[in-house]
Design a protein around this motif. Structure first.
Motif, PDB file in Angstrom:
ATOM      1  N   LEU A 157       0.830  -1.209   0.000  1.00  0.00           N
ATOM      2  CA  LEU A 157       0.000   0.000   0.000  1.00  0.00           C
ATOM      3  C   LEU A 157       0.867   1.263   0.000  1.00  0.00           C
ATOM      4  CD1 LEU A 157      -2.862  -0.958   2.494  1.00  0.00           C
ATOM      5  CD2 LEU A 157      -3.045  -0.676   0.013  1.00  0.00           C
ATOM      6  N   ALA A 158       1.921   1.250   0.801  1.00  0.00           N
ATOM      7  CA  ALA A 158       2.804   2.420   0.868  1.00  0.00           C
ATOM      8  C   ALA A 158       3.550   2.634  -0.447  1.00  0.00           C
ATOM      9  CB  ALA A 158       3.803   2.252   2.011  1.00  0.00           C
ATOM     10  N   SER A 159       3.782   1.560  -1.196  1.00  0.00           N
ATOM     11  CA  SER A 159       4.582   1.671  -2.421  1.00  0.00           C
ATOM     12  C   SER A 159       3.925   2.580  -3.455  1.00  0.00           C
ATOM     13  CB  SER A 159       4.815   0.281  -3.025  1.00  0.00           C
ATOM     14  OG  SER A 159       3.635  -0.225  -3.631  1.00  0.00           O
ATOM     15  N   GLY A 160       2.597   2.700  -3.419  1.00  0.00           N
ATOM     16  CA  GLY A 160       1.926   3.583  -4.357  1.00  0.00           C
ATOM     17  C   GLY A 160       2.384   5.029  -4.210  1.00  0.00           C
ATOM     18  N   PHE A 161       2.561   5.468  -2.958  1.00  0.00           N
ATOM     19  CA  PHE A 161       3.048   6.826  -2.713  1.00  0.00           C
ATOM     20  C   PHE A 161       4.543   6.932  -3.021  1.00  0.00           C
ATOM     21  CE2 PHE A 161      -0.545   6.173   0.232  1.00  0.00           C
ATOM     22  CZ  PHE A 161      -1.378   7.203  -0.181  1.00  0.00           C
ATOM     23  N   VAL A 162       5.295   5.902  -2.647  1.00  0.00           N
ATOM     24  CA  VAL A 162       6.750   5.922  -2.861  1.00  0.00           C
ATOM     25  C   VAL A 162       7.069   6.005  -4.346  1.00  0.00           C
ATOM     26  CG1 VAL A 162       8.909   4.655  -2.550  1.00  0.00           C
ATOM     27  CG2 VAL A 162       7.198   4.656  -0.722  1.00  0.00           C
ATOM     28  N   THR A 163       6.387   5.173  -5.158  1.00  0.00           N
ATOM     29  CA  THR A 163       6.707   5.136  -6.583  1.00  0.00           C
ATOM     30  C   THR A 163       6.272   6.399  -7.307  1.00  0.00           C
ATOM     31  OG1 THR A 163       6.599   3.713  -8.547  1.00  0.00           O
ATOM     32  CG2 THR A 163       4.563   4.010  -7.324  1.00  0.00           C
ATOM     33  N   ASP A 164       5.174   7.007  -6.878  1.00  0.00           N
ATOM     34  CA  ASP A 164       4.739   8.256  -7.510  1.00  0.00           C
ATOM     35  C   ASP A 164       5.721   9.389  -7.215  1.00  0.00           C
ATOM     36  OD1 ASP A 164       2.545   7.077  -8.638  1.00  0.00           O
ATOM     37  OD2 ASP A 164       1.100   7.842  -7.185  1.00  0.00           O
ATOM     38  N   TYR A 165       6.333   9.354  -6.048  1.00  0.00           N
ATOM     39  CA  TYR A 165       7.229  10.442  -5.640  1.00  0.00           C
ATOM     40  C   TYR A 165       8.672  10.206  -6.106  1.00  0.00           C
ATOM     41  CZ  TYR A 165       9.579  13.857  -2.652  1.00  0.00           C
ATOM     42  OH  TYR A 165      10.343  14.904  -2.184  1.00  0.00           O
ATOM     43  N   LEU A 166       9.180   8.991  -5.889  1.00  0.00           N
ATOM     44  CA  LEU A 166      10.588   8.701  -6.177  1.00  0.00           C
ATOM     45  C   LEU A 166      10.812   8.037  -7.530  1.00  0.00           C
ATOM     46  CD1 LEU A 166      11.809   7.312  -2.712  1.00  0.00           C
ATOM     47  CD2 LEU A 166      12.098   9.625  -3.635  1.00  0.00           C
ATOM     48  N   GLY A 167       9.751   7.599  -8.178  1.00  0.00           N
ATOM     49  CA  GLY A 167       9.913   6.854  -9.420  1.00  0.00           C
ATOM     50  C   GLY A 167       9.978   5.364  -9.169  1.00  0.00           C
ATOM     51  N   ARG A 168       9.904   4.597 -10.269  1.00  0.00           N
ATOM     52  CA  ARG A 168       9.929   3.142 -10.133  1.00  0.00           C
ATOM     53  C   ARG A 168      11.286   2.666  -9.608  1.00  0.00           C
ATOM     54  NH1 ARG A 168       4.917   4.770 -10.836  1.00  0.00           N
ATOM     55  NH2 ARG A 168       4.061   4.514 -12.936  1.00  0.00           N
ATOM     56  N   ARG A 169      12.366   3.241 -10.105  1.00  0.00           N
ATOM     57  CA  ARG A 169      13.702   2.839  -9.640  1.00  0.00           C
ATOM     58  C   ARG A 169      13.903   3.189  -8.171  1.00  0.00           C
ATOM     59  NH1 ARG A 169      18.655   4.848 -12.553  1.00  0.00           N
ATOM     60  NH2 ARG A 169      17.774   6.812 -11.870  1.00  0.00           N
ATOM     61  N   GLY A 170      13.476   4.365  -7.782  1.00  0.00           N
ATOM     62  CA  GLY A 170      13.640   4.772  -6.393  1.00  0.00           C
ATOM     63  C   GLY A 170      12.902   3.860  -5.441  1.00  0.00           C
ATOM     64  N   ALA A 171      11.686   3.440  -5.840  1.00  0.00           N
ATOM     65  CA  ALA A 171      10.911   2.533  -4.995  1.00  0.00           C
ATOM     66  C   ALA A 171      11.636   1.194  -4.832  1.00  0.00           C
ATOM     67  CB  ALA A 171       9.526   2.312  -5.599  1.00  0.00           C
ATOM     68  N   ILE A 172      12.234   0.706  -5.917  1.00  0.00           N
ATOM     69  CA  ILE A 172      12.964  -0.564  -5.846  1.00  0.00           C
ATOM     70  C   ILE A 172      14.152  -0.443  -4.902  1.00  0.00           C
ATOM     71  CG2 ILE A 172      14.385  -2.167  -7.188  1.00  0.00           C
ATOM     72  CD1 ILE A 172      12.493  -1.588  -9.576  1.00  0.00           C
ATOM     73  N   GLN A 173      14.863   0.670  -4.962  1.00  0.00           N
ATOM     74  CA  GLN A 173      16.021   0.851  -4.083  1.00  0.00           C
ATOM     75  C   GLN A 173      15.605   0.979  -2.620  1.00  0.00           C
ATOM     76  OE1 GLN A 173      17.961   4.146  -6.289  1.00  0.00           O
ATOM     77  NE2 GLN A 173      19.710   2.774  -6.492  1.00  0.00           N
TER      78      GLN A 173
END
Length: 534
Positions: A76-92
């Motif tokens: 659930l949190a990843s939706g906010f993380v990926t929108d803000y940091l990008g797909r690569r940022g979320a993976i890191q």
């Protein structure tokens, strides 16, 4: 943009290390929970016949469920993380969290610390399992999208296989190092993932959403056309992405509530149930608690662990079929065939155990309460249970396993994709949590009837898929959006359009290769050349 890996298969290989981490957790828990070293370290039930009894069945369920519980929150949190940091940022971010959780787990001196560490590991797995499929789906050519997103499941199977044998080897180590070692070693691939993501390109669709058009164009050109900015397919994709972004620009930033408004709720329910049904097949339960099942079939000690590992090999090998053929098979057919076969083998196991087995002595076979049914006096029947278990895995591996990761990222428009896949994946983890907690006491209390429960679920998902799940294979992500917004959609009438996207992509192939492709695929492309984008 500096040096970046541009081969989609290499990009996928790096990204799906995130999927392997989930496999590591399944296999290590499965291999470790039956060892005396683990049972003695977290013993709650005292000594029985000179052996440690280990945690109670409800406590073990809680320990196992801590990881999917964390994954639900992480997804659930990843939706906010990926929108803000990008797909690569979320993976890191997911890779860093995994290392923190693994450090806590491998240094555990009690059940509370173990549960906390596994919950933190779950946060990582939730983020990675939600956003890795989105990332590779947004980078891949349409004719390869199922293949590369399905690699997520293949990575999970490899993670299970590799970590199971590492854990099995470590079981011969004396003392707590037997379980601390594998849970510590699993930090290595996460650290590798974190570093390698720096040389991966960002999702062009996320870049476009952030108005970084030149970077988006560069990524599309380098990944899809070897740097040719003017390749017809690259131009077509840029045009479709620009139209989609322009259309969505009038909308405010997407929220989770938007997934339940208007006709979007239909797609939301499909994505959510794809992940729910993948859990209710019973596959991850079979993986995590397979030693209990084979223990009831009369296998003990190392023979149980070795027999359990065979299903992990089957899982790896059979998933290859999906990687090779999934974009031609589509999504609906594998889901329907897989659920039907799994239903058959679940009911077969229930019938065999009910007919030829008997209740185990109080306390369970080999003093394991979850091994509550005894087939040791009917060896042919026991072999039948083992065979049906292997066939069940072989049915899941090329069908629901990869398609449950491939399908959700294809369903949603760009502005909602990150949060929508996060929500879908979170439903996977909340059901994984419930089943991880439910199955040990279920084996103890309702015995062979557990198989009946999952067989009925497989029947229900077959009916649901047939009437509600449309085909998305063979379409660009923007064409899928058009399909859902066109009135009169009948899921059972939708078809795979593999040749359609292959024709589109041929426009991105360099001129000197075009003749070879025409010769290989016949005159169909020549006749339809006028359909290629200008």
């Amino acid at each position: 943009m500096g040096y970046k890996i541009t081969n989609i298969y290499v990009i996928t290989t790096v990204a799906v290390i995130g999927g392997a981490l989930f496999g590591f957790d399944i296999a290590s828990m499965s291999a470790i929970l039956g060892t005396q070293q683990y049972k003695c370290a977290f013993n709650q039930t005292g000594m029985k016949d000179g052996k440690c009894g280990g945690p109670t069945s409800s406590t073990q369920g809680g320990i196992s469920a801590a990881m999917p519980g964390g994954s639900w929150v992480g997804a659930l949190a990843s939706g906010f993380v990926t929108d803000y940091l990008g797909r690569r940022g979320a993976i890191q971010v997911g890779a860093v969290i995994w290392c923190i959780g693994s450090a806590i787990v491998c240094s555990s001196f009690g059940i509370p610390q173990l549960v906390v560490g596994r919950f933190i590991n779950g946060l990582s797995v939730g983020i990675l399992s939600a956003q890795v499929p989105v990332y590779v789906a947004e980078l891949a050519q349409p004719s390869k999208r199922g293949q590369v997103v399905g690699a997520q499941q293949w990575a999970i199977t490899w993670g299970i296989l590799i970590m199971f044998y590492i854990s099995y080897g470590c079981s011969f180590i004396e003392g707590n190092a037997a379980w601390r070692t594998p849970w510590g070693v699993q930090m290595v691939p996460a650290a590798l993932l974190f570093g390698l993501v720096f040389v991966l390109p960002e999702s062009p669709r996320w870049l476009a959403k952030k108005e970084r058009w030149e970077e988006a164009h560069e990524v599309l050109a380098t990944v899809h056309a070897k740097g040719d900015y003017n390749a017809p397919f690259v131009q077509t994709e840029m045009h479709e992405i620009r139209e989609m972004v322009e259309f969505e620009r009038s909308n405010k930033d997407a929220s989770y509530l938007d997934l339940f408004k208007g006709n979007m709720i239909y797609r939301t329910h499909i994505g959510v149930f794809t992940q729910i049904w993948s859990q209710l097949t019973g596959m991850n339960v079979m993986m995590l608690y397979i030693t209990y099942v084979f223990g009831m079939a009369g296998l003990t000690g190392n023979s149980n662990l070795v027999a359990s590992s065979i299903q992990y090999v089957i899982n790896v090998v059979m998933t290859i079929l999906a990687l090779v053929f999934i974009d031609r098979w589509g999504r609906r057919t594998p889901l329907l065939v897989g659920s039907t076969l799994m239903m058959t083998f679940m009911f077969a196991n229930a019938g065999i155990m009910a007919t030829y087995g008997r209740p185990a002595p109080p306390g369970g076979l080999d003093n394991v309460p979850e091994q509550s049914w005894d087939l040791s006096d009917a060896q042919s029947a026991a072999k039948g249970v083992i065979a049906c278990t292997y066939l069940f895995v072989a049915s899941y591996a090329p069908t629901w396993g990869p398609v449950s990761w491939i399908y959700p990222p294809e369903l949603y428009p760009l502005r909602l994709r990150g949060k929508a896949v996060a929500l879908s994946t979170s439903s996977n983890w909340i059901f994984n949590f419930a089943l991880s907690y439910f199955v040990p006491p279920a084996f103890e209390n309702i015995q062979w009837k557990v198989y009946i429960v999952f067989g009925v679920f497989c029947l229900a998902m077959t009916i649901h898929v047939f009437f509600a799940f449309p085909e998305t294979a063979g379409k660009t992500l923007e064409e899928v959006e058009t399909m859902f917004t066109t009135p009169g959609l009948r899921p059972w009438k939708t078809k795979v359009q593999y040749q359609h996207v292959r024709m589109l992509e041929q426009g991105a192939i360099q001129t000197d290769k075009a003749a070879d492709i025409r010769a290989e695929e016949g005159t169909h492309i020549e006749k339809n050349a006028s359909a290629l984008p200008e």
